[in-house]
Design a protein around this motif. Structure first.
Motif, PDB file in Angstrom:
ATOM      1  N   TRP A 153       5.562  -2.646  11.034  1.00 57.44           N
ATOM      2  CA  TRP A 153       5.226  -1.393  10.365  1.00 57.44           C
ATOM      3  C   TRP A 153       4.650  -0.423  11.378  1.00 57.44           C
ATOM      4  O   TRP A 153       3.794  -0.789  12.181  1.00 57.44           O
ATOM      5  N   ARG A 199       6.431   2.588   3.165  1.00 56.96           N
ATOM      6  CA  ARG A 199       5.359   1.967   2.380  1.00 56.96           C
ATOM      7  C   ARG A 199       4.243   2.985   2.169  1.00 56.96           C
ATOM      8  O   ARG A 199       3.676   3.503   3.136  1.00 56.96           O
ATOM      9  N   TYR A 200       3.960   3.270   0.903  1.00 60.06           N
ATOM     10  CA  TYR A 200       2.867   4.169   0.530  1.00 60.06           C
ATOM     11  C   TYR A 200       1.762   3.322  -0.090  1.00 60.06           C
ATOM     12  O   TYR A 200       2.000   2.634  -1.087  1.00 60.06           O
ATOM     13  N   GLU A 201       0.553   3.389   0.491  1.00 57.66           N
ATOM     14  CA  GLU A 201      -0.579   2.588   0.043  1.00 57.66           C
ATOM     15  C   GLU A 201      -1.582   3.443  -0.727  1.00 57.66           C
ATOM     16  O   GLU A 201      -1.919   4.549  -0.305  1.00 57.66           O
ATOM     17  N   THR A 258       0.779  -0.391  -4.118  1.00 64.27           N
ATOM     18  CA  THR A 258       1.701  -0.101  -3.018  1.00 64.27           C
ATOM     19  C   THR A 258       3.070   0.240  -3.575  1.00 64.27           C
ATOM     20  O   THR A 258       3.591  -0.475  -4.425  1.00 64.27           O
ATOM     21  N   ARG A 259       3.641   1.328  -3.085  1.00 70.05           N
ATOM     22  CA  ARG A 259       5.016   1.698  -3.435  1.00 70.05           C
ATOM     23  C   ARG A 259       5.893   1.501  -2.217  1.00 70.05           C
ATOM     24  O   ARG A 259       5.592   1.996  -1.126  1.00 70.05           O
ATOM     25  N   LEU A 260       6.985   0.756  -2.374  1.00 71.39           N
ATOM     26  CA  LEU A 260       7.955   0.514  -1.307  1.00 71.39           C
ATOM     27  C   LEU A 260       9.302   1.081  -1.729  1.00 71.39           C
ATOM     28  O   LEU A 260       9.753   0.862  -2.861  1.00 71.39           O
ATOM     29  N   SER A 296       9.853  -1.274  -5.273  1.00 71.45           N
ATOM     30  CA  SER A 296       8.673  -1.759  -6.001  1.00 71.45           C
ATOM     31  C   SER A 296       8.884  -1.644  -7.499  1.00 71.45           C
ATOM     32  O   SER A 296       9.593  -0.749  -7.974  1.00 71.45           O
ATOM     33  N   TYR A 344       1.909   0.045  -8.861  1.00 73.12           N
ATOM     34  CA  TYR A 344       1.152   1.141  -8.261  1.00 73.12           C
ATOM     35  C   TYR A 344       0.989   2.264  -9.276  1.00 73.12           C
ATOM     36  O   TYR A 344       1.676   2.307 -10.300  1.00 73.12           O
ATOM     37  N   ASP A 362      -1.659   7.586   0.430  1.00 69.97           N
ATOM     38  CA  ASP A 362      -0.421   7.976   1.110  1.00 69.97           C
ATOM     39  C   ASP A 362       0.424   8.890   0.242  1.00 69.97           C
ATOM     40  O   ASP A 362       0.478   8.749  -0.989  1.00 69.97           O
TER      41      ASP A 362
END
Length: 198
Positions: free
Chosen positions: A41, A109-111, A184-186, A140, A145, A116
């Motif tokens: 990452w 990846r948004y955390e 988390t969004r993937l 995801s 999330y 993010d």
């Protein structure tokens, strides 16, 4: 400065330019996630360095992490290509040619803990003039999330974010990923290239 989305449709842009449908199964999403390497990452932060006093000086445009998928097995590209071709045929019917080796699909990846996001932007410009279609494939489950909506501010709509859903739109269409508040969004993202827009 708080995160804001300004809505208001400009001429010649419509939500009909955005197409989506389920393309990946849960198993396909898991297979895609299984090839990711925790050590690969890289930060995908972008900062807007406008003039002092503009209100945007050093503002974070994007905050996320990204890694290019290792395409040792070409099944994701084949499956993506078919879904993209079908959605493009329904509309917007943009002239496209191929994926580009220097611009291969990646997982972003948004955390939630980092808030993010990706502010309003286009994916085509002077340094990416051959990007014709942008695609986003949700990896995801939306229950994993909160926040993280894919929004098209100029047409006032959000995209469907069901797991395995493929969203395709012209790369000139401005879009936003709202801040991920928790979880988390993937998503698998990328571009199909072709003759430059005129």
């Amino acid at each position: 400065m708080p995160f804001r989305i300004e809505l208001g449709p400009p001429p010649n842009r419509s939500y009909s330019d955005v197409r989506s449908r389920p393309v990946f199964s849960d198993e396909d999403c898991e297979r895609t996630l299984a090839v990711l390497d925790d050590d690969r990452w890289t930060p995908a932060a972008l900062v807007d360095h406008r003039e002092p006093g503009s209100g945007y000086q050093n503002e974070r445009v994007r905050s996320a992490a990204v890694q290019t998928l290792p395409f040792d097995d070409s099944w994701p590209l084949r499956k993506l290509s078919l879904g993209i071709a079908e959605l493009n045929a329904e509309g917007p019917r943009v002239d496209v040619e191929s994926f580009e080796v220097a611009d291969l699909p990646s997982v972003v990846r948004y955390e939630g803990g980092s808030n993010d996001h990706f502010r309003a932007h286009q994916d085509v410009g002077p340094s990416q003039s051959t990007r014709k279609l942008t695609f986003v494939l949700q990896l995801s489950d939306p229950s994993d999330y909160r926040g993280g909506a894919l929004v098209f501010p100029e047409v006032g709509h959000s995209a469907e974010m069901t797991r395995g859903e493929l969203v395709v739109f012209p790369s000139y269409l401005r879009h936003v990923v709202t801040p991920v508040l928790t979880g988390t969004r993937l998503a698998l993202i990328g571009w199909v290239h072709g003759p430059a827009f005129r």
